[in-house]
Write a protein that holds these residues in place. Sequence first.
Motif, PDB file in Angstrom:
ATOM      1  N   VAL A  54       0.845  -1.191   0.000  1.00 27.45           N
ATOM      2  CA  VAL A  54       0.000   0.000   0.000  1.00 27.45           C
ATOM      3  C   VAL A  54       0.885   1.247   0.000  1.00 27.45           C
ATOM      4  CG1 VAL A  54      -1.910  -1.150   1.215  1.00 27.45           C
ATOM      5  CG2 VAL A  54      -0.188   0.125   2.528  1.00 27.45           C
ATOM      6  N   ASP A  55       0.303   2.388  -0.392  1.00 25.22           N
ATOM      7  CA  ASP A  55       1.052   3.636  -0.314  1.00 25.22           C
ATOM      8  C   ASP A  55       0.946   4.204   1.099  1.00 25.22           C
ATOM      9  OD1 ASP A  55      -1.415   4.986  -0.064  1.00 25.22           O
ATOM     10  OD2 ASP A  55      -1.363   5.781  -2.106  1.00 25.22           O
ATOM     11  N   GLU A  56       1.526   5.377   1.328  1.00 23.86           N
ATOM     12  CA  GLU A  56       1.566   5.935   2.683  1.00 23.86           C
ATOM     13  C   GLU A  56       0.194   6.274   3.244  1.00 23.86           C
ATOM     14  OE1 GLU A  56       1.692   9.607   0.102  1.00 23.86           O
ATOM     15  OE2 GLU A  56       2.428   7.562  -0.039  1.00 23.86           O
ATOM     16  N   SER A  57      -0.815   6.371   2.400  1.00 23.69           N
ATOM     17  CA  SER A  57      -2.184   6.627   2.849  1.00 23.69           C
ATOM     18  C   SER A  57      -2.996   5.349   3.005  1.00 23.69           C
ATOM     19  CB  SER A  57      -2.900   7.563   1.866  1.00 23.69           C
ATOM     20  OG  SER A  57      -2.266   8.814   1.829  1.00 23.69           O
ATOM     21  N   GLY A  58      -2.379   4.219   2.742  1.00 26.44           N
ATOM     22  CA  GLY A  58      -3.063   2.941   2.870  1.00 26.44           C
ATOM     23  C   GLY A  58      -3.801   2.511   1.619  1.00 26.44           C
ATOM     24  N   ASN A  59      -3.609   3.237   0.516  1.00 30.98           N
ATOM     25  CA  ASN A  59      -4.264   2.865  -0.737  1.00 30.98           C
ATOM     26  C   ASN A  59      -3.562   1.654  -1.347  1.00 30.98           C
ATOM     27  OD1 ASN A  59      -6.192   5.082  -0.912  1.00 30.98           O
ATOM     28  ND2 ASN A  59      -4.367   6.348  -1.131  1.00 30.98           N
ATOM     29  N   LEU A  60      -4.349   0.719  -1.795  1.00 33.59           N
ATOM     30  CA  LEU A  60      -3.839  -0.529  -2.341  1.00 33.59           C
ATOM     31  C   LEU A  60      -3.071  -0.301  -3.643  1.00 33.59           C
ATOM     32  CD1 LEU A  60      -3.835  -3.612  -1.997  1.00 33.59           C
ATOM     33  CD2 LEU A  60      -5.949  -3.668  -3.323  1.00 33.59           C
ATOM     34  N   LEU A  61      -1.835  -0.762  -3.672  1.00 36.81           N
ATOM     35  CA  LEU A  61      -1.010  -0.698  -4.875  1.00 36.81           C
ATOM     36  C   LEU A  61      -0.802  -2.079  -5.489  1.00 36.81           C
ATOM     37  CD1 LEU A  61       1.778   1.771  -3.670  1.00 36.81           C
ATOM     38  CD2 LEU A  61      -0.255   2.295  -5.046  1.00 36.81           C
ATOM     39  N   PHE A  62      -0.782  -3.114  -4.636  1.00 33.75           N
ATOM     40  CA  PHE A  62      -0.553  -4.477  -5.117  1.00 33.75           C
ATOM     41  C   PHE A  62      -1.165  -5.460  -4.133  1.00 33.75           C
ATOM     42  CE2 PHE A  62       1.665  -8.484  -5.211  1.00 33.75           C
ATOM     43  CZ  PHE A  62       1.743  -8.763  -6.566  1.00 33.75           C
ATOM     44  N   LEU A  63      -1.806  -6.496  -4.664  1.00 34.75           N
ATOM     45  CA  LEU A  63      -2.355  -7.572  -3.840  1.00 34.75           C
ATOM     46  C   LEU A  63      -2.313  -8.857  -4.647  1.00 34.75           C
ATOM     47  CD1 LEU A  63      -3.823  -8.295  -1.145  1.00 34.75           C
ATOM     48  CD2 LEU A  63      -5.947  -8.009  -2.414  1.00 34.75           C
ATOM     49  N   GLU A  64      -1.726  -9.904  -4.045  1.00 31.42           N
ATOM     50  CA  GLU A  64      -1.621 -11.200  -4.714  1.00 31.42           C
ATOM     51  C   GLU A  64      -1.873 -12.299  -3.695  1.00 31.42           C
ATOM     52  OE1 GLU A  64       1.684 -12.847  -7.604  1.00 31.42           O
ATOM     53  OE2 GLU A  64       2.367 -12.897  -5.519  1.00 31.42           O
ATOM     54  N   LYS A  65      -2.889 -13.104  -3.939  1.00 29.02           N
ATOM     55  CA  LYS A  65      -3.203 -14.225  -3.051  1.00 29.02           C
ATOM     56  C   LYS A  65      -2.483 -15.466  -3.550  1.00 29.02           C
ATOM     57  CE  LYS A  65      -7.036 -17.227  -1.877  1.00 29.02           C
ATOM     58  NZ  LYS A  65      -6.407 -18.333  -2.596  1.00 29.02           N
ATOM     59  N   GLY A  66      -1.773 -16.119  -2.634  1.00 31.91           N
ATOM     60  CA  GLY A  66      -1.125 -17.380  -2.974  1.00 31.91           C
ATOM     61  C   GLY A  66      -2.169 -18.423  -3.347  1.00 31.91           C
ATOM     62  N   GLU A  67      -1.780 -19.361  -4.174  1.00 37.71           N
ATOM     63  CA  GLU A  67      -2.730 -20.356  -4.690  1.00 37.71           C
ATOM     64  C   GLU A  67      -3.512 -21.074  -3.608  1.00 37.71           C
ATOM     65  OE1 GLU A  67      -1.039 -23.054  -7.520  1.00 37.71           O
ATOM     66  OE2 GLU A  67      -0.142 -21.432  -8.674  1.00 37.71           O
ATOM     67  N   THR A  68      -2.848 -21.460  -2.535  1.00 38.72           N
ATOM     68  CA  THR A  68      -3.547 -22.207  -1.479  1.00 38.72           C
ATOM     69  C   THR A  68      -3.743 -21.380  -0.203  1.00 38.72           C
ATOM     70  OG1 THR A  68      -1.465 -23.179  -0.697  1.00 38.72           O
ATOM     71  CG2 THR A  68      -2.719 -24.432  -2.355  1.00 38.72           C
ATOM     72  N   ALA A  69      -3.458 -20.101  -0.273  1.00 41.05           N
ATOM     73  CA  ALA A  69      -3.705 -19.233   0.894  1.00 41.05           C
ATOM     74  C   ALA A  69      -5.213 -19.099   1.095  1.00 41.05           C
ATOM     75  CB  ALA A  69      -3.076 -17.863   0.685  1.00 41.05           C
ATOM     76  N   SER A  70      -5.637 -19.052   2.336  1.00 40.83           N
ATOM     77  CA  SER A  70      -7.079 -18.953   2.602  1.00 40.83           C
ATOM     78  C   SER A  70      -7.602 -17.560   2.243  1.00 40.83           C
ATOM     79  CB  SER A  70      -7.377 -19.291   4.067  1.00 40.83           C
ATOM     80  OG  SER A  70      -6.756 -18.353   4.915  1.00 40.83           O
ATOM     81  N   LEU A  71      -8.890 -17.469   2.009  1.00 41.46           N
ATOM     82  CA  LEU A  71      -9.500 -16.210   1.577  1.00 41.46           C
ATOM     83  C   LEU A  71      -9.346 -15.087   2.608  1.00 41.46           C
ATOM     84  CD1 LEU A  71     -12.759 -17.436  -0.177  1.00 41.46           C
ATOM     85  CD2 LEU A  71     -10.731 -16.439  -1.233  1.00 41.46           C
ATOM     86  N   ASN A  72      -9.347 -15.422   3.896  1.00 43.82           N
ATOM     87  CA  ASN A  72      -9.234 -14.366   4.912  1.00 43.82           C
ATOM     88  C   ASN A  72      -7.889 -13.651   4.858  1.00 43.82           C
ATOM     89  OD1 ASN A  72      -7.745 -16.489   5.986  1.00 43.82           O
ATOM     90  ND2 ASN A  72      -8.454 -16.164   8.070  1.00 43.82           N
ATOM     91  N   THR A  73      -6.879 -14.270   4.228  1.00 43.96           N
ATOM     92  CA  THR A  73      -5.568 -13.624   4.146  1.00 43.96           C
ATOM     93  C   THR A  73      -5.603 -12.379   3.263  1.00 43.96           C
ATOM     94  OG1 THR A  73      -4.809 -14.988   2.280  1.00 43.96           O
ATOM     95  CG2 THR A  73      -4.359 -15.812   4.516  1.00 43.96           C
ATOM     96  N   ILE A  74      -6.584 -12.297   2.379  1.00 48.05           N
ATOM     97  CA  ILE A  74      -6.711 -11.112   1.519  1.00 48.05           C
ATOM     98  C   ILE A  74      -6.958  -9.873   2.385  1.00 48.05           C
ATOM     99  CG2 ILE A  74      -8.129  -9.997  -0.248  1.00 48.05           C
ATOM    100  CD1 ILE A  74      -8.595 -12.846  -1.416  1.00 48.05           C
TER     101      ILE A  74
END
Length: 154
Positions: A54-74
């Motif tokens: 995220v940037d300094e204001s908390g805005n999302l710049l990148f998000l990638e969920k691992g193949e077997t990571a659970s949904l709550n990790t997002i």
Amino acid sequence: MNRLLAAILLPAVTAFASDLPNKKYLDLANIKIMVSAAEAKAKELNVSVTICVVDESGNLLFLEKGETASLNTIQFAQKKARHAAFYGSPSREGADTIKKGHVEALEFPEFFPNQGGLPIKVNGQLLGGISASGAKSEIDEAIAQSGLDALLKQ
């Protein structure tokens, strides 16, 4: 009259603009450097995690969920990174605050008491936060640290 006014004001506006500070920011190339290193660390540790920047204001710049990571990790990854960006400190410190009995901190905006998020600081300037979520908290932080270390080696 308008031309005269423009001729008078233009040098003043130009001089003022040149006096503005230059601000560092996270561009796509630097985000890719961090993410690549974090992915490599996760692979080395044989864990599937969600990685967030995220940037300094908390805005999302990148998000990638691992193949077997659970949904709550997002959501967890985003909360960890936002905490690090908002407070300029690791999200681990949020967990330490709660362990000390300061539960009122849970009311703070973007406060998240879970290890795995780190602030991205370059030359003392806060640029954002990076996190991982999906493994044990200390492993999440080690993955985020790998991404941060790769950026700082540039």
